[in-house]
Design an enzyme around this catalytic site. Structure first.
Site, PDB file in Angstrom:
ATOM      1  N   THR A  86      -1.717   7.503   5.378  1.00 34.07           N
ATOM      2  CA  THR A  86      -1.973   7.022   6.752  1.00 34.07           C
ATOM      3  C   THR A  86      -0.605   6.816   7.399  1.00 34.07           C
ATOM      4  O   THR A  86      -0.163   5.689   7.598  1.00 34.07           O
ATOM      5  CB  THR A  86      -2.757   5.693   6.737  1.00 34.07           C
ATOM      6  OG1 THR A  86      -2.057   4.780   5.880  1.00 34.07           O
ATOM      7  CG2 THR A  86      -4.161   5.897   6.219  1.00 34.07           C
ATOM      8  N   THR A 121      -3.877   1.831   3.507  1.00 35.19           N
ATOM      9  CA  THR A 121      -3.649   0.792   4.519  1.00 35.19           C
ATOM     10  C   THR A 121      -4.095   1.335   5.867  1.00 35.19           C
ATOM     11  O   THR A 121      -3.546   2.311   6.347  1.00 35.19           O
ATOM     12  CB  THR A 121      -2.144   0.443   4.561  1.00 35.19           C
ATOM     13  OG1 THR A 121      -1.739   0.065   3.239  1.00 35.19           O
ATOM     14  CG2 THR A 121      -1.856  -0.676   5.534  1.00 35.19           C
ATOM     15  N   GLU A 143      -4.448  -2.181  -1.423  1.00 31.80           N
ATOM     16  CA  GLU A 143      -3.588  -2.283  -2.607  1.00 31.80           C
ATOM     17  C   GLU A 143      -2.336  -3.077  -2.234  1.00 31.80           C
ATOM     18  O   GLU A 143      -1.947  -3.132  -1.086  1.00 31.80           O
ATOM     19  CB  GLU A 143      -3.200  -0.900  -3.116  1.00 31.80           C
ATOM     20  CG  GLU A 143      -2.630   0.050  -2.105  1.00 31.80           C
ATOM     21  CD  GLU A 143      -1.143  -0.169  -1.787  1.00 31.80           C
ATOM     22  OE1 GLU A 143      -0.721   0.228  -0.707  1.00 31.80           O
ATOM     23  OE2 GLU A 143      -0.437  -0.779  -2.625  1.00 31.80           O
ATOM     24  N   GLU A 147       6.458  -0.216  -5.254  1.00 37.64           N
ATOM     25  CA  GLU A 147       7.026   0.924  -5.977  1.00 37.64           C
ATOM     26  C   GLU A 147       8.027   0.394  -7.009  1.00 37.64           C
ATOM     27  O   GLU A 147       8.756  -0.557  -6.762  1.00 37.64           O
ATOM     28  CB  GLU A 147       7.700   1.890  -5.012  1.00 37.64           C
ATOM     29  CG  GLU A 147       6.656   2.644  -4.184  1.00 37.64           C
ATOM     30  CD  GLU A 147       7.256   3.740  -3.338  1.00 37.64           C
ATOM     31  OE1 GLU A 147       8.259   4.327  -3.762  1.00 37.64           O
ATOM     32  OE2 GLU A 147       6.720   3.987  -2.239  1.00 37.64           O
ATOM     33  N   CYS A 252       6.253   1.787   3.320  1.00 36.11           N
ATOM     34  CA  CYS A 252       5.249   0.808   3.789  1.00 36.11           C
ATOM     35  C   CYS A 252       5.751  -0.109   4.900  1.00 36.11           C
ATOM     36  O   CYS A 252       5.192  -0.140   5.988  1.00 36.11           O
ATOM     37  CB  CYS A 252       4.776  -0.023   2.597  1.00 36.11           C
ATOM     38  SG  CYS A 252       3.974   1.003   1.391  1.00 36.11           S
ATOM     39  N   LYS A 255       6.415   1.352   8.403  1.00 31.99           N
ATOM     40  CA  LYS A 255       5.153   1.861   8.981  1.00 31.99           C
ATOM     41  C   LYS A 255       4.215   0.697   9.303  1.00 31.99           C
ATOM     42  O   LYS A 255       3.657   0.613  10.399  1.00 31.99           O
ATOM     43  CB  LYS A 255       4.521   2.818   7.960  1.00 31.99           C
ATOM     44  CG  LYS A 255       3.082   3.172   8.171  1.00 31.99           C
ATOM     45  CD  LYS A 255       2.603   4.236   7.188  1.00 31.99           C
ATOM     46  CE  LYS A 255       2.383   3.702   5.799  1.00 31.99           C
ATOM     47  NZ  LYS A 255       1.260   2.781   5.653  1.00 31.99           N
TER      48      LYS A 255
HETATM   49  C1  UDX Z   1       5.800  -3.220  -0.401  1.00 30.65           C
HETATM   50  C2  UDX Z   1       5.034  -4.490  -0.781  1.00 30.65           C
HETATM   51  O1  UDX Z   1       5.877  -5.330  -1.571  1.00 30.65           O
HETATM   52  C3  UDX Z   1       3.789  -4.109  -1.569  1.00 30.65           C
HETATM   53  O2  UDX Z   1       3.052  -5.278  -1.891  1.00 30.65           O
HETATM   54  C4  UDX Z   1       2.944  -3.159  -0.724  1.00 30.65           C
HETATM   55  O3  UDX Z   1       1.778  -2.760  -1.432  1.00 30.65           O
HETATM   56  C5  UDX Z   1       3.752  -1.915  -0.358  1.00 30.65           C
HETATM   57  O4  UDX Z   1       4.950  -2.306   0.324  1.00 30.65           O
HETATM   58  P1  UDX Z   1       7.457  -1.551  -1.567  1.00 30.65           P
HETATM   59  O5  UDX Z   1       7.520  -0.908  -0.227  1.00 30.65           O
HETATM   60  O6  UDX Z   1       7.303  -0.720  -2.785  1.00 30.65           O
HETATM   61  O7  UDX Z   1       6.235  -2.618  -1.591  1.00 30.65           O
HETATM   62  O8  UDX Z   1       8.833  -2.320  -1.739  1.00 30.65           O
HETATM   63  P2  UDX Z   1       9.296  -3.827  -1.755  1.00 30.65           P
HETATM   64  O9  UDX Z   1       9.725  -4.174  -3.130  1.00 30.65           O
HETATM   65  O10 UDX Z   1       8.331  -4.695  -1.079  1.00 30.65           O
HETATM   66  O11 UDX Z   1      10.622  -3.727  -0.830  1.00 30.65           O
HETATM   67  C6  UDX Z   1      10.463  -3.303   0.510  1.00 30.65           C
HETATM   68  C7  UDX Z   1      11.846  -3.212   1.139  1.00 30.65           C
HETATM   69  O12 UDX Z   1      12.401  -4.527   1.254  1.00 30.65           O
HETATM   70  C8  UDX Z   1      12.831  -2.398   0.309  1.00 30.65           C
HETATM   71  O13 UDX Z   1      13.649  -1.639   1.194  1.00 30.65           O
HETATM   72  C9  UDX Z   1      13.665  -3.460  -0.391  1.00 30.65           C
HETATM   73  O14 UDX Z   1      14.989  -3.039  -0.688  1.00 30.65           O
HETATM   74  C10 UDX Z   1      13.689  -4.555   0.669  1.00 30.65           C
HETATM   75  N1  UDX Z   1      13.912  -5.875   0.087  1.00 30.65           N
HETATM   76  C11 UDX Z   1      12.941  -6.431  -0.693  1.00 30.65           C
HETATM   77  C12 UDX Z   1      15.089  -6.553   0.359  1.00 30.65           C
HETATM   78  O15 UDX Z   1      15.958  -6.045   1.069  1.00 30.65           O
HETATM   79  N2  UDX Z   1      15.275  -7.793  -0.159  1.00 30.65           N
HETATM   80  C13 UDX Z   1      14.344  -8.391  -0.952  1.00 30.65           C
HETATM   81  O16 UDX Z   1      14.575  -9.519  -1.418  1.00 30.65           O
HETATM   82  C14 UDX Z   1      13.146  -7.686  -1.238  1.00 30.65           C
END
Ligand code: UDX
Length: 416
Positions: A86, A121, A143, A147, A252, A255
């Site tokens: 999506t 989503t 969900e 990642e 995620c 978006k």
């Molecule tokens: C996220 C949500 O955590 C998850 O629950 C949802 O299902 C999908 O989107 P994800 O996108 O895999 O998961 O990554 P995430 O670990 O959440 O990090 C997202 C972004 O935030 C990354 O660019 C990461 O580097 C950044 N981030 C995260 C930070 O800069 N600092 C942090 O403390 C945590």
């Protein structure tokens, strides 16, 4: 239970393998024949710790089969999960055309009484529309997989959210997830659709707050690590998910934050807080790029810049909406000679070194853009000896500034 999962992307693949692993009979459908061939041969198309082992086991015991045919996959299925992309539309809204295309394709062949569950989503109202198009009962089961820890997040979720129009549909999903020990929140369809956006919106805001506080600390000469520790002891705040960096990325947050603003606006609410999160995140990327330019003396044209990390975060090979990649793009546009190294991610067109130390050879500036643990353990004396310049921009606050300076290098961090 006999289950079909439509779409073998980051979500669908984990959902299919996870459900097969906990005892269900799963058919995974994916239109990309090459992806089907790789998965059927036990080769995971994505880097996820623990996934290869589960994939092999579920293929071996035939609890998981893979096909290119959506129609074959749903034959005899009691539950059909839609785990389709999506992506972000032109106006920032989520583009759900793939969901509706599959709903229309499957409507004539779905078994009577089969429950159609949207895993992707999706904006408010999408599940209802899927119900109309398929003529089947629907439920929302968003969900929360991260990642790099998706398998763990599937097996040990903080919670399972089920949104449904009718309690009897919920019971089928509760039965499906019985082997998983987690609280189950049952709510209505719309609330379940909003929960997913609310979660990602909050998490993106939390990270952005940490980044903004880092910028305040830079301005006033405070240390953001101590500031975030100081507030984290408050049980209402905590320490997790507030590590300053180059800005959030991934498939995620960028978006979902935009889709959240759009779905709120379409419903008549101006979500200015979330607009601020998005704008601040863009600023964080620009600030990080500016730090590299400053470290190169104000102009990167013709300068060699080493970049450690291309993935949007450590633990994954995914470079979608990666801040590291965006900064590399800006450096290349500014005439820099970029050499990158990432343990998992590779990007065509970006010069990649075989290892982290080779990447710094002759570099005027080293940018650490992704928090891979191996970068934290680097030999700073060796880095200093192999660089031509002496500047490290640590966009993830991985290194100890004192140790960097002791190696004769200059240090620029985030908020300290
Ligand atoms: C996220 C949500 O955590 C998850 O629950 C949802 O299902 C999908 O989107 P994800 O996108 O895999 O998961 O990554 P995430 O670990 O959440 O990090 C997202 C972004 O935030 C990354 O660019 C990461 O580097 C950044 N981030 C995260 C930070 O800069 N600092 C942090 O403390 C945590």
């Amino acid at each position: 239970m006999r289950v079909a999962v439509i779409g073998a992307g980051y979500v669908g693949l984990i959902q299919a393998v996870g459900l097969a692993h906990i005892g269900h009979d799963v058919v995974l459908a994916e239109r990309d024949a090459e992806r089907v061939a790789a998965i059927s041969a036990g080769r995971s198309p994505i880097y996820e710790p623990g996934l290869p082992e589960l994939l092999s086991a579920t293929l071996a015991d035939k609890s998981l089969t893979v096909t290119t045919s959506n129609i074959d996959a749903v034959a005899g299925a009691e539950i059909v999960f839609l785990a389709l992309p999506t992506p972000q539309g032109n106006e920032g809204e989520a583009d759900v055309s793939a969901i509706f295309l599959v709903a229309d394709e499957l409507a004539p062949v779905l078994p009577e009484g089969c429950l159609v569950v949207t895993k992707s989503t999706v904006p408010v109202g999408t599940n209802l529309e899927v119900g109309v198009r398929t003529g089947r009962p629907v439920a929302s089961n968003p969900e929360f997989l991260r990642e790099g820890s998706a398998v763990t997040d599937f097996m040990k979720p903080d919670r399972i959210v089920i949104g449904a129009q009718d309690r009897s549909y919920v019971d089928k999903l509760v039965e499906l997830y019985r082997p998983i020990d987690a609280p189950i929140l049952v709510t209505d369809l719309v609330s379940a659709e909003v929960i997913k956006y609310a979660a990602n919106g909050y998490l993106a805001a939390r990270v952005t707050y940490a980044n903004a506080m880092a910028n305040v600390c830079e301005a006033v000469g405070a240390d953001v690590r101590d500031v975030l520790l100081g507030i984290g002891y408050d049980h209402r705040i905590g320490f997790s998910f507030m590590r300053p960096g180059p800005g959030f990325g991934g498939s995620c947050f960028p978006k979902d934050t935009r889709a959240l603003v759009k779905l709120a606006a379409d419903a008549g609410y101006e979500f200015s807080l979330m607009r601020g999160v998005i704008a601040t995140n863009e600023e964080q990327l620009a600030r990080t790029f500016a730090k590299v330019v400053a470290a190169a003396g104000g102009d990167v044209r013709g300068s060699r810049v080493a970049v450690w990390g291309l993935a949007f975060k450590a633990g994954t090979d995914d470079v979608r909406e990666s801040p590291a990649l965006a900064i590399v793009g800006r450096l290349l546009d500014a005439g820099a000679d970029v050499v990158a190294f990432d343990p998992q991610a590779t990007v065509p067109g970006i010069s990649a070194a075989p290892d982290a130390m080779a990447a710094v050879d002759g570099a005027e500036v080293l940018l650490i853009a992704t928090e891979w643990p191996q970068f934290q353990r680097c030999d700073l004396q060796a880095v200093a000896a192999r660089m031509s310049g002496s500047a490290i921009v640590d966009a993830r606050n991985l290194l100890d500034p004192t140790a960097v300076k002791a190696a004769g290098l200059t240090y620029t961090g985030v908020g300290r």
